[in-house]
Design an enzyme around this catalytic site. Structure first.
Site, short mmCIF file in Angstrom:
data_model
loop_
_atom_site.label_atom_id
_atom_site.label_comp_id
_atom_site.label_asym_id
_atom_site.label_seq_id
_atom_site.Cartn_x
_atom_site.Cartn_y
_atom_site.Cartn_z
CB CYS A 136 -19.01 8.44 17.72
SG CYS A 136 -20.70 9.03 17.78
CB CYS A 139 -21.98 6.19 17.21
SG CYS A 139 -21.83 7.83 16.51
CG ASP A 140 -19.66 3.13 18.34
OD1 ASP A 140 -20.61 2.80 17.62
OD2 ASP A 140 -18.58 3.53 17.90
C1 LIG Z 1 -16.24 5.96 12.69
C2 LIG Z 1 -17.47 6.83 12.79
C3 LIG Z 1 -18.65 6.27 13.21
C4 LIG Z 1 -19.81 7.04 13.28
N1 LIG Z 1 -20.96 6.45 13.69
C5 LIG Z 1 -22.10 7.17 13.68
C6 LIG Z 1 -23.35 6.54 14.05
O1 LIG Z 1 -23.41 5.34 14.38
N2 LIG Z 1 -24.46 7.32 14.01
C7 LIG Z 1 -24.45 8.64 13.67
O2 LIG Z 1 -25.50 9.27 13.62
N3 LIG Z 1 -23.28 9.26 13.34
C8 LIG Z 1 -22.12 8.56 13.35
N4 LIG Z 1 -20.93 9.18 13.02
C9 LIG Z 1 -20.93 10.63 12.76
C10 LIG Z 1 -21.42 10.94 11.34
O3 LIG Z 1 -20.70 10.16 10.40
C11 LIG Z 1 -21.25 12.43 11.03
O4 LIG Z 1 -21.92 13.20 12.02
C12 LIG Z 1 -21.85 12.78 9.67
O5 LIG Z 1 -21.26 12.01 8.64
C13 LIG Z 1 -21.64 14.27 9.34
O6 LIG Z 1 -22.12 14.50 8.05
P1 LIG Z 1 -21.64 15.75 7.20
O7 LIG Z 1 -22.35 15.62 5.89
O8 LIG Z 1 -21.80 16.99 7.97
O9 LIG Z 1 -20.06 15.58 6.99
P2 LIG Z 1 -19.16 14.37 6.47
O10 LIG Z 1 -19.83 13.08 6.66
O11 LIG Z 1 -17.84 14.61 7.11
O12 LIG Z 1 -19.05 14.63 4.90
C14 LIG Z 1 -18.27 15.67 4.37
C15 LIG Z 1 -17.88 15.31 2.94
O13 LIG Z 1 -17.24 16.45 2.36
C16 LIG Z 1 -16.17 16.01 1.55
N5 LIG Z 1 -15.21 17.10 1.43
C17 LIG Z 1 -14.48 17.66 2.43
N6 LIG Z 1 -13.72 18.67 1.95
C18 LIG Z 1 -13.98 18.75 0.60
C19 LIG Z 1 -13.49 19.59 -0.45
N7 LIG Z 1 -12.59 20.55 -0.23
N8 LIG Z 1 -13.98 19.39 -1.70
C20 LIG Z 1 -14.88 18.43 -1.96
N9 LIG Z 1 -15.38 17.58 -0.99
C21 LIG Z 1 -14.93 17.75 0.27
C22 LIG Z 1 -15.62 14.81 2.30
O14 LIG Z 1 -14.92 13.94 1.39
C23 LIG Z 1 -16.89 14.16 2.85
O15 LIG Z 1 -17.40 13.17 2.00
C24 LIG Z 1 -19.77 8.43 12.94
C25 LIG Z 1 -18.56 9.00 12.52
C26 LIG Z 1 -17.42 8.22 12.43
C27 LIG Z 1 -16.13 8.85 11.97
#
Ligand SMILES: Cc1cc2nc3c(=O)[nH]c(=O)nc-3n(C[C@H](O)[C@H](O)[C@H](O)COP(=O)(O)OP(=O)(O)OC[C@H]3O[C@@H](n4cnc5c(N)ncnc54)[C@H](O)[C@@H]3O)c2cc1C
Length: 315
Positions: A136, A139-140
């Site tokens: 990302c 982010c970094d």
């Molecule tokens: C290493 C890393 C660093 C990051 N750093 C930053 C940062 O500094 N700042 C920032 O703003 N963003 C950052 N991001 C991006 C950020 O984490 C994502 O944009 C954000 O988490 C997206 O949120 P979401 O709720 O859409 O999905 P997700 O966070 O992907 O959550 C989805 C959830 O759904 C669950 N799930 C999936 N399929 C199923 C299923 N079939 N049944 C039940 N549960 C399920 C998963 O277990 C997960 O917990 C980073 C991402 C990564 C990987």
């Protein structure tokens, strides 16, 4: 029968849960296959969420989110959803794999299952994940001001992010295993005209090296000469693909419950409506997601407000 099922407990799902329960919906269940928190719990630090001045680990950052939602009556089921179907006006949430499938009926559904960046599986990647291996740039990039950085990949995201990184880094080494790029020609041209980008093609990374402080170098191999060399950089940004967690929308006949684009991202309008009434999608699973916590949280809130309106008008 419940009013609303939220599938996925990341920032989008938890925000949707907060807004839905606080907004008056009685029966709301959040399905999360692991611990709530989402992808960000895999990050060692987050410092770009507005209003939170301290740099926190992803786990510490997400902890109060759950507490806050559950205070307003959100119920949590730690269960993996296998599939969502629609029968007439009612959704079926088919969940609990391996323990005898269960079907929960719901009047509306918000899909927040997110996605995940693909890994390169290069030696050292796992060891230095989050300590100099990043997926990302938004982010970094800030942490590497005036430093030399490496980018891995040859698609649109890799080239666009390499261009973005030149605003921070003194030099961006773009490593790609082929001389040609999958990215759009205009993006390639844009990157090639940027003097801060050093194209290393056809090259592969054979090892990510470092110590207790994180990454300090990459071993790279020129595929034309087979010669290996060391590239001293404190970070490698990997853009080798992204997987959208959309499997639960796939029906028994292989079709999707709602419209998705060619990458499998769910097509929504600005209010997070899919083309199926009562079905909403929010966060990284949706088209054009900026893939940031703050955006996922905003999407989740929006989807919940729309679910409330849908339920009020319908019942
Ligand atoms: C290493 C890393 C660093 C990051 N750093 C930053 C940062 O500094 N700042 C920032 O703003 N963003 C950052 N991001 C991006 C950020 O984490 C994502 O944009 C954000 O988490 C997206 O949120 P979401 O709720 O859409 O999905 P997700 O966070 O992907 O959550 C989805 C959830 O759904 C669950 N799930 C999936 N399929 C199923 C299923 N079939 N049944 C039940 N549960 C399920 C998963 O277990 C997960 O917990 C980073 C991402 C990564 C990987």
């Amino acid at each position: 029968m419940i009013d609303l099922a939220i599938i996925g407990g990341g920032p989008a799902g938890l925000s949707a849960g907060l807004y839905a329960t606080r907004g008056g919906i009685k029966d709301v269940i959040l399905y999360e296959k692991g611990m709530p928190g989402g992808q960000i719990t895999g990050s060692s630090e987050i410092e770009n969420y507005p209003g939170i001045k301290e740099i926190k680990s992803g786990i510490d950052f997400m902890e109060p989110w759950q507490e806050q939602c559950f205070r307003f009556g959100l119920k949590h089921t730690m269960s993996e959803v296998i599939r969502v179907e629609k029968h007439g006006d009612i959704f079926h949430i088919i969940h609990n794999p391996g323990k005898g499938e269960e079907i929960q009926e719901a009047r509306s559904v918000i899909i927040t299952t997110g996605g995940r960046p693909k890994k390169s599986n290069i030696k050292g990647e796992q060891e230095f994940w989050g300590k100099g291996v990043s997926t990302c740039a938004t982010c970094d990039a800030f942490f590497y001001k005036k430093r030399e950085v490496a980018v891995l990949g040859g698609g649109d995201t890799a080239l666009e992010e390499a261009i973005y990184l030149t605003k921070f880094a003194s030099k961006v080494h773009l490593i790609h295993r082929r001389d040609g790029f999958r990215a759009a020609p205009v993006t390639v041209q844009h990157a090639k005209s940027n003097e801060q980008i050093n194209f290393l093609t056809p090259y592969v990374v054979t090892e990510i090296c470092g110590d207790e402080n994180g990454v300090n170098a990459l071993m790279i191999k020129n595929l034309s000469t087979n010669k290996e060399e060391k590239l001293e950089v404190p970070v490698i940004f990997e853009f080798v693909g992204y997987e959208v967690n959309n499997q639960i929308l796939q029906q028994k006949d292989g079709s999707f419950l709602c419209d998705v684009d060619s990458y499998g991202s769910v097509i929504v309008d600005l209010k997070m409506h899919t083309n199926v009434p009562g079905l909403f999608a929010a966060g990284d699973i949706r088209i054009d997601a900026p893939k940031q916590v703050v955006c996922a949280a905003g999407d989740g809130a929006q989807a919940a407000l729309e679910a409330i309106a849908y339920l009020e008008q319908k019942h």
